[in-house]
Scaffold this active site. Structure first.
Site, mmCIF file in Angstrom:
data_model
loop_
_atom_site.group_PDB
_atom_site.id
_atom_site.type_symbol
_atom_site.label_atom_id
_atom_site.label_comp_id
_atom_site.label_asym_id
_atom_site.label_seq_id
_atom_site.Cartn_x
_atom_site.Cartn_y
_atom_site.Cartn_z
ATOM 1 N N ASP A 122 18.345 54.884 69.162
ATOM 2 C CA ASP A 122 19.204 53.806 67.974
ATOM 3 C C ASP A 122 19.767 54.475 67.715
ATOM 4 O OD1 ASP A 122 20.923 52.833 66.820
ATOM 5 O OD2 ASP A 122 20.219 51.106 66.528
ATOM 6 N N THR A 141 26.592 52.628 68.300
ATOM 7 C CA THR A 141 28.287 52.499 68.022
ATOM 8 C C THR A 141 28.713 53.369 67.999
ATOM 9 O OG1 THR A 141 27.305 53.019 65.395
ATOM 10 C CG2 THR A 141 27.014 50.300 65.793
#
Ligand SMILES: Cc1ncc(COP(=O)(O)O)c(C=O)c1O
Length: 405
Positions: free
Chosen positions: A195, A221
């Site tokens: 991540d 993100t």
């Protein structure tokens, strides 16, 4: 137009614009997008429904949208050097949930870094669905070093045999050792998921090692160091592409947010430029200069410094909690967040630390030479945290600097 239709919201947006412009915005997960990204975000693409993927949609009229999504996919693949990119996750948390849906059954074991040690909620923390519906085991950092100890991770993985291991997190000031995580995942037969939400821009700009070739699945993100709109992507090798696509749609989501997809494409184009590479390296140089200046002023930094965009300060020795410090700094024009530090003895709503990052101030144009000034303001504001006049004087100095850029 907005002002005529809804003056209240127009006024609030204007107030927020002014607030952002007058502050040193140092929340490590935030940034300022370019006018081009903002324009794409506010485009008519928001009007369109497009469930499915390019060439396989459940609604008509996708002649343009398909091209937008394919461009975003191609740019993500080229920038990060991966086989496949899914650009539809609404945000980082749904992107991580798609990983669970793709590769785990409820009750299966997942391993991630614990939240108070720097991990994210969605890596199996107890209050998250990922900690409730799955059997979660969590690794920590070493107390003496503030860093992940890969031998401890290996031992835990060998005992617990997770099916998925997450690396990465939300308050990690040090380089993530992707090859070491990959070795451990291979040894125990787990899928390694990196991540890189916080560091995606650094990875894209060559200022942090890439997980590609080590983690077959990468979530991120798009709105932090990558400087795109609020959104997310999942990057995979060819073998894991289909499972991820099915998990995102129809597994978890309906129609993609096409205006966001377009803005992601724009951000990816910007991130592929030499200027962005320089930007990514300046983020790190700024964070390191700031860390150095804070250490010189007696601040206690978790892990003793930083390798990336983020600095985590333990304020215990300054005899102030993270929350009152963050509030005083906000009044002084320096916006950051209170944060737990590893092995924190205080409560999550009033922890011992503050977290700050340099992506935003680097976008504003600040350089390493200006970081001692910020450290000085921080020191003064924390020392004078009860003195509103002193805090306002610092805020005026902050505004003067930002006005001069
Ligand atoms: C490492 C990491 N993963 C996932 C997320 C979740 O992203 P979002 O807030 O967009 O759901 C964050 C957000 O801060 C994060 O830091």
């Amino acid at each position: 137009m907005l002002r005529e239709v809804d003056p209240e919201i127009a006024t609030l947006i204007q107030a927020e614009e002014r607030r952002q412009a007058s502050k040193l915005r140092m929340i490590a997960s935030e940034n300022d997008v370019s006018p081009a990204v903002l324009e794409a975000t506010g485009s008519v693409l928001t009007n369109k429904y497009s469930e499915g993927y390019p060439g396989k949609r459940y609604y008509e009229g996708q002649q343009v949208i398909d091209q937008v999504e394919l461009l975003a996919q191609d740019r993500a693949k080229a920038l990060f050097g991966v086989d496949h990119a899914n650009v539809q996750p609404y945000s980082g948390s749904p992107a991580n949930l798609a990983v669970y849906l793709a590769f785990l059954q409820p009750g299966d074991t997942v391993m991630g870094m614990s939240l108070p040690m720097g991990g994210h909620l969605t890596h199996g923390w107890s209050v998250s669905a990922t900690g409730k519906w799955f059997r979660s085991v969590q690794y920590e950092v070493r107390k003496e070093t503030g860093r992940v100890d890969m031998d401890e991770v290996r031992t835990l993985a060998q005992v617990e045999r997770p099916k998925v291991i997450f690396c990465g997190g939300t308050a990690i000031p040090r380089t993530i050792d992707f090859p070491a995580f990959a070795d451990i995942a291979n040894e125990v037969g787990a899928l390694l998921v990196a991540d890189i939400a916080h560091i995606a821009g650094l990875v894209a700009g060559g200022a942090h090692p890439s997980p590609v070739g080590h983690a077959p699945v990468i979530t991120t993100t798009t709105h932090k160091t990558l400087r795109g709109p609020r959104g997310a992507m999942i990057l995979t090798d060819a073998a894991h592409a289909k499972a991820i696509d099915r998990a995102v749609f129809p597994g978890l989501q309906g129609g993609p947010h096409n205006h966001t997809t377009a803005a992601i494409a724009v951000a990816l184009k910007e991130a592929a430029t030499p200027e962005f590479r320089e930007y990514a390296h300046t983020i790190v140089a700024n964070a390191q200069a700031l860390a150095e200046a804070l250490l010189e002023r007696g601040f206690d930094l978790v892990s003793g410094g930083t390798d990336n965009h983020l600095v985590l300060i333990d304020l215990t020795s300054k005899l102030i909690g993270g929350k009152p410090a963050a509030q005083a700094l906000d009044r002084a024009g320096i916006e950051l967040n209170y944060n737990a530090v590893p092995f924190d003895t205080r409560k999550p709503f009033d922890p011992s630390g503050i977290r700050l990052g340099t992506p935003g101030v680097t976008t504003r144009g600040l350089k390493p030479a200006q970081m001692p000034l910020i450290a000085d303001w921080m020191d003064r504001a924390i020392t004078a945290h009860d003195d509103e006049q002193a805090l306002d004087r610092i805020a005026a100095e902050v505004e003067e600097l930002l006005g001069s850029l």
